[in-house]
Design a protein around this motif. Structure first.
Motif, mmCIF file in Angstrom:
data_model
loop_
_atom_site.group_PDB
_atom_site.id
_atom_site.type_symbol
_atom_site.label_atom_id
_atom_site.label_comp_id
_atom_site.label_asym_id
_atom_site.label_seq_id
_atom_site.Cartn_x
_atom_site.Cartn_y
_atom_site.Cartn_z
ATOM 1 N N GLU A 1 5.483 10.629 -5.696
ATOM 2 C CA GLU A 1 5.101 11.064 -4.349
ATOM 3 C C GLU A 1 3.903 10.239 -3.876
ATOM 4 O O GLU A 1 3.303 9.506 -4.643
ATOM 5 C CB GLU A 1 4.726 12.555 -4.359
ATOM 6 C CG GLU A 1 5.846 13.479 -4.777
ATOM 7 C CD GLU A 1 6.956 13.578 -3.753
ATOM 8 O OE1 GLU A 1 6.674 13.522 -2.540
ATOM 9 O OE2 GLU A 1 8.109 13.710 -4.159
ATOM 10 N N LEU A 2 3.547 10.389 -2.629
ATOM 11 C CA LEU A 2 2.397 9.714 -2.020
ATOM 12 C C LEU A 2 2.543 8.205 -2.038
ATOM 13 O O LEU A 2 1.590 7.463 -2.148
ATOM 14 C CB LEU A 2 1.084 10.115 -2.725
ATOM 15 C CG LEU A 2 0.810 11.612 -2.837
ATOM 16 C CD1 LEU A 2 -0.527 11.842 -3.518
ATOM 17 C CD2 LEU A 2 0.856 12.285 -1.492
ATOM 18 N N GLY A 3 3.757 7.749 -1.954
ATOM 19 C CA GLY A 3 4.004 6.324 -1.947
ATOM 20 C C GLY A 3 4.347 5.785 -3.313
ATOM 21 O O GLY A 3 4.796 4.667 -3.445
ATOM 22 N N GLY A 4 4.134 6.585 -4.350
ATOM 23 C CA GLY A 4 4.456 6.138 -5.698
ATOM 24 C C GLY A 4 3.739 4.853 -6.044
ATOM 25 O O GLY A 4 2.694 4.551 -5.509
ATOM 26 N N GLU A 5 4.320 4.122 -6.944
ATOM 27 C CA GLU A 5 3.714 2.871 -7.357
ATOM 28 C C GLU A 5 4.025 1.792 -6.332
ATOM 29 O O GLU A 5 5.101 1.745 -5.771
ATOM 30 C CB GLU A 5 4.250 2.441 -8.716
ATOM 31 C CG GLU A 5 3.838 3.360 -9.830
ATOM 32 C CD GLU A 5 4.245 2.819 -11.175
ATOM 33 O OE1 GLU A 5 3.854 1.683 -11.496
ATOM 34 O OE2 GLU A 5 4.946 3.536 -11.884
ATOM 35 N N SER A 6 3.063 0.951 -6.098
ATOM 36 C CA SER A 6 3.290 -0.207 -5.237
ATOM 37 C C SER A 6 2.775 -1.420 -6.001
ATOM 38 O O SER A 6 1.574 -1.626 -6.117
ATOM 39 C CB SER A 6 2.581 -0.041 -3.897
ATOM 40 O OG SER A 6 1.229 0.291 -4.077
ATOM 41 N N PRO A 7 3.688 -2.176 -6.568
ATOM 42 C CA PRO A 7 3.295 -3.302 -7.416
ATOM 43 C C PRO A 7 2.543 -4.364 -6.623
ATOM 44 O O PRO A 7 2.636 -4.417 -5.400
ATOM 45 C CB PRO A 7 4.633 -3.830 -7.936
ATOM 46 C CG PRO A 7 5.637 -3.366 -6.964
ATOM 47 C CD PRO A 7 5.118 -2.085 -6.377
ATOM 48 N N PRO A 8 1.822 -5.214 -7.319
ATOM 49 C CA PRO A 8 1.121 -6.296 -6.624
ATOM 50 C C PRO A 8 2.116 -7.239 -5.950
ATOM 51 O O PRO A 8 3.262 -7.338 -6.366
ATOM 52 C CB PRO A 8 0.355 -7.002 -7.733
ATOM 53 C CG PRO A 8 0.986 -6.564 -9.002
ATOM 54 C CD PRO A 8 1.650 -5.243 -8.745
ATOM 55 N N VAL A 9 1.639 -7.905 -4.920
ATOM 56 C CA VAL A 9 2.482 -8.859 -4.196
ATOM 57 C C VAL A 9 2.789 -10.023 -5.121
ATOM 58 O O VAL A 9 1.888 -10.632 -5.700
ATOM 59 C CB VAL A 9 1.761 -9.357 -2.926
ATOM 60 C CG1 VAL A 9 2.555 -10.450 -2.247
ATOM 61 C CG2 VAL A 9 1.514 -8.200 -1.980
ATOM 62 N N SER A 10 4.082 -10.326 -5.276
ATOM 63 C CA SER A 10 4.473 -11.432 -6.154
ATOM 64 C C SER A 10 4.900 -12.673 -5.382
ATOM 65 O O SER A 10 4.972 -13.756 -5.941
ATOM 66 C CB SER A 10 5.595 -10.996 -7.097
ATOM 67 O OG SER A 10 6.733 -10.621 -6.350
ATOM 68 N N SER A 11 5.179 -12.498 -4.076
ATOM 69 C CA SER A 11 5.536 -13.667 -3.272
ATOM 70 C C SER A 11 5.359 -13.350 -1.792
ATOM 71 O O SER A 11 5.356 -12.183 -1.384
ATOM 72 C CB SER A 11 6.980 -14.090 -3.542
ATOM 73 O OG SER A 11 7.874 -13.088 -3.105
ATOM 74 N N LYS A 12 5.194 -14.422 -1.011
ATOM 75 C CA LYS A 12 5.097 -14.310 0.442
ATOM 76 C C LYS A 12 5.909 -15.443 1.051
ATOM 77 O O LYS A 12 6.033 -16.517 0.461
ATOM 78 C CB LYS A 12 3.642 -14.430 0.916
ATOM 79 C CG LYS A 12 2.767 -13.263 0.572
ATOM 80 C CD LYS A 12 1.389 -13.448 1.182
ATOM 81 C CE LYS A 12 0.513 -12.257 0.889
ATOM 82 N NZ LYS A 12 -0.811 -12.411 1.511
#
Length: 117
Positions: free
Chosen positions: A62-73
């Motif tokens: 809940e609350l957005g759960g995990e949000s991994p680091p940005v790996s690409s743009k």
């Protein structure tokens, strides 16, 4: 200094209202055990809310759960890829947006007071 209450958590993390009160209560209790209000002082309620939200996100998704680091743009034809490690335990505050909020807040404290076990 006083720690945060459930009302403080709901004021700072509105989406937490959708989480069962028993889960919120447990996360607040666990977060309180991991913070030293003598070190954080006036920032204790905010830090307490962010750590509780981080624990809820890790435990429940809940609350957005995990949000991994940005790996690409990518922008048009230009792309960049970053090397990122796999997330660690709940102690890895970078795993959720709430943990990252806590890290930003703690950057303003002279001593790092959190030991998330």
């Amino acid at each position: 200094m006083a720690y945060a209450t459930d009302a403080d958590l709901l004021a700072r993390v509105a989406d937490a209202a959708a989480v069962d009160v028993a889960i919120r209560t447990l996360a607040l209790a666990d977060a309180q055990n991991r913070l030293d209000d003598d070190v954080i002082e006036a920032k204790t309620p905010e830090a307490h809310c962010y750590l509780a939200a981080h624990l809820i996100a890790i435990r429940t998704g809940e609350l957005g759960g995990e949000s991994p680091p940005v790996s690409s743009k990518k922008a048009g034809e230009i792309a960049i890829t970053f090397a990122v490690g796999t997330p660690g335990s709940a102690a890895d505050l970078s795993r959720t947006k709430w943990g990252r909020e806590l890290l930003l807040l703690l950057d303003t404290v002279a001593v790092f007071p959190v030991a998330v076990l």
